[in-house]
Design an enzyme around this catalytic site. Structure first.
Site, PDB file in Angstrom:
ATOM      1  NE  ARG A  55      43.591  41.666  11.619  1.00  0.00           N
ATOM      2  CZ  ARG A  55      44.930  42.007  10.501  1.00  0.00           C
ATOM      3  NH1 ARG A  55      44.790  43.378   9.561  1.00  0.00           N
ATOM      4  NH2 ARG A  55      45.313  41.112   9.650  1.00  0.00           N
ATOM      5  CE  LYS A  76      42.949  38.531   8.908  1.00  0.00           C
ATOM      6  NZ  LYS A  76      42.319  38.574   6.675  1.00  0.00           N
ATOM      7  CD  GLU A 134      41.133  46.108   1.810  1.00  0.00           C
ATOM      8  OE1 GLU A 134      42.207  45.422   1.737  1.00  0.00           O
ATOM      9  OE2 GLU A 134      40.758  45.159   3.063  1.00  0.00           O
TER      10      GLU A 134
HETATM   11  N1  PLP Z   1      43.153  43.162   3.723  1.00  0.00           N
HETATM   12  C1  PLP Z   1      42.437  42.483   3.638  1.00  0.00           C
HETATM   13  C2  PLP Z   1      41.444  41.925   3.103  1.00  0.00           C
HETATM   14  C3  PLP Z   1      43.582  40.959   4.342  1.00  0.00           C
HETATM   15  O1  PLP Z   1      42.656  39.898   4.234  1.00  0.00           O
HETATM   16  C4  PLP Z   1      44.060  41.477   4.369  1.00  0.00           C
HETATM   17  C5  PLP Z   1      45.642  39.316   5.570  1.00  0.00           C
HETATM   18  O2  PLP Z   1      45.248  39.713   6.398  1.00  0.00           O
HETATM   19  C6  PLP Z   1      45.197  42.709   4.735  1.00  0.00           C
HETATM   20  C7  PLP Z   1      44.556  43.785   3.871  1.00  0.00           C
HETATM   21  C8  PLP Z   1      46.347  42.382   5.499  1.00  0.00           C
HETATM   22  O3  PLP Z   1      46.563  42.543   6.482  1.00  0.00           O
HETATM   23  P1  PLP Z   1      47.869  42.258   7.306  1.00  0.00           P
HETATM   24  O4  PLP Z   1      49.210  42.676   6.605  1.00  0.00           O
HETATM   25  O5  PLP Z   1      47.140  43.078   8.894  1.00  0.00           O
HETATM   26  O6  PLP Z   1      47.894  40.629   7.044  1.00  0.00           O
HETATM   27  C1  COI Z   2      46.166  37.373   4.782  1.00  0.00           C
HETATM   28  O1  COI Z   2      47.424  37.825   4.424  1.00  0.00           O
HETATM   29  O2  COI Z   2      47.095  36.869   5.810  1.00  0.00           O
HETATM   30  C2  COI Z   2      45.358  37.137   4.766  1.00  0.00           C
HETATM   31  O3  COI Z   2      44.459  37.433   5.998  1.00  0.00           O
HETATM   32  C3  COI Z   2      45.049  37.067   3.572  1.00  0.00           C
HETATM   33  C4  COI Z   2      44.731  35.430   3.007  1.00  0.00           C
HETATM   34  C5  COI Z   2      43.234  35.359   3.266  1.00  0.00           C
HETATM   35  C6  COI Z   2      45.310  34.522   1.864  1.00  0.00           C
END
Ligand code: PLP
Ligand code: COI
Length: 339
Positions: A81, A183, A219
């Site tokens: 990612r 991200k 989200e």
């Molecule tokens: N959506 C957003 C905007 C996030 O910042 C995160 C955190 O990483 C997620 C979703 C969840 O993604 P992940 O499960 O890869 O941590």
């Molecule tokens: C994560 O779940 O890793 C995120 O990036 C959330 C965060 C911005 C605290």
């Protein structure tokens, strides 16, 4: 149990640990990188990360297992990612090998900060890439820094596995063809005000609708949304402006393969919440946080309960965290040992 910290009562706050990893990109290549105790970056005043938002980050965790060994959960997916994000912002990709090596080195060097098994706490890793070096025009930076630091963390949403309530905001965190699917820090800068407005009204965070029509859930703050329909389907939104959550894709797999549920990635209309018996937010920091209710205009919609966790949400939580802490057999490739 080590008493370095009050492990059972950690929230999601910065705690300075001993070592971080830092690598530099210059003249077309990354150096090997190294661990350092210095938590302050010294960067050029013209750095694109400071002016034009040319930066990105990731989030993943290290977990202490019952036998004392340490697990990383799907770090290859975070590396991938981050590579997609770097492509979108014209930054050099961090190779998967460098990404995972950096994470492992940081965990090993800070092992004393990794909570004992059974405390519920984990070591959160924060990899990031920033554009640095002499510049003033709107163009990609001449140099880059890749770094990983870590902090011991507990629950992201207060209460953890206790249900939280959320407020639908009119603001957007990302544009239809913008950077919502990667991200980058800009998405989070855009979320600060909606979060603050939600928190002032005692909600855990803001829920974002799709930026084009404002009719579909995208989200839940910094986490993805999922719902369990009354006929036992696992549904989660599909949109190019949602961050593709590694937790969400893991849950889609587990719901189907381990719980035998039908799974759907599709539209979740904000005026069709009645179809859901349960709902939750999922992400690395959030893990699985049950959604008690959602405020949309004057309507407050309660899912399973404002105080109790639904049975499917609980089952998914146990399966996911069981895998992460090494108590439940993981699908192939999901666990990388730090040794
Ligand atoms: N959506 C957003 C905007 C996030 O910042 C995160 C955190 O990483 C997620 C979703 C969840 O993604 P992940 O499960 O890869 O941590
Ligand atoms: C994560 O779940 O890793 C995120 O990036 C959330 C965060 C911005 C605290």
């Amino acid at each position: 149990m080590s008493d370095l910290l009050d492990w059972k009562n950690l929230g999601f706050s910065y705690i300075k640990t001993d070592y971080r990893f830092i690598a530099h990109w210059k003249d077309g290549k990354w150096d090997n990188g190294e661990l350092t105790t210095d938590s302050t970056l010294h960067i050029h005043e013209g750095s694109t990360a400071l002016h034009y938002g040319q930066q990105c980050f990731e989030g993943l965790k290290a977990y202490r297992c019952k036998d004392g060994s340490i697990n990383l959960f799907r770090p290859d997916q975070n590396a991938k990612r981050m590579q997609n994000t770097c492509d979108r912002l014209l930054m050099p990709q961090v190779p998967t090998e460098l990404f995972i090596r950096a994470c492992k080195e940081v965990v090993k060097a800070n092992e004393k900060w990794l909570a004992p098994y059974g405390s519920g706490a984990t070591l959160y890793l924060r990899p990031f890439v920033i554009g640095v070096g002499e510049n003033i025009g709107v163009r990609p930076a001449p140099e880059y820094i890749f770094s990983v630091f870590c902090c011991p963390v507990g629950a992201y949403f207060k209460g953890g596995m206790k249900p939280s309530n959320f407020l639908v905001t009119d603001y957007d965190r990302a544009a239809p063809h913008g950077t919502g699917g990667v991200k980058v820090g800009g998405n989070y800068a855009a979320s600060l005000l909606p979060h603050e407005l939600a928190a002032e009204r005692k909600f855990a965070d803001a829920i974002y609708l799709d930026p084009k029509t404002h009719t579909k859930i995208e989200e839940v703050g910094a986490a993805n949304f999922f719902g369990i329909t009354r006929d036992n389907k696992f549904i989660t939104p599909l949109s190019p402006s949602i961050l593709p959550s590694i937790t969400k894709y893991s849950l889609l797999y587990l719901a189907k393969e381990r719980l035998g549920m039908e799974t759907i990635e599709g539209d979740v209309y904000i005026n069709e919440l009645d179809q859901f018996a349960e709902a939750g937010a999922c992400g690395t920091a959030a893990v699985i946080s049950p959604i008690g209710g959602i405020q949309y205009g004057d309507d407050f919609h309660v899912f399973y309960s404002e105080t109790d966790v639904g049975p499917i949400t609980k089952r998914l939580y146990e399966e996911l965290t069981g895998i992460q802490f090494g108590d439940v057999e993981a699908p192939e490739g999901w666990i990388v040992k730090v040794d």
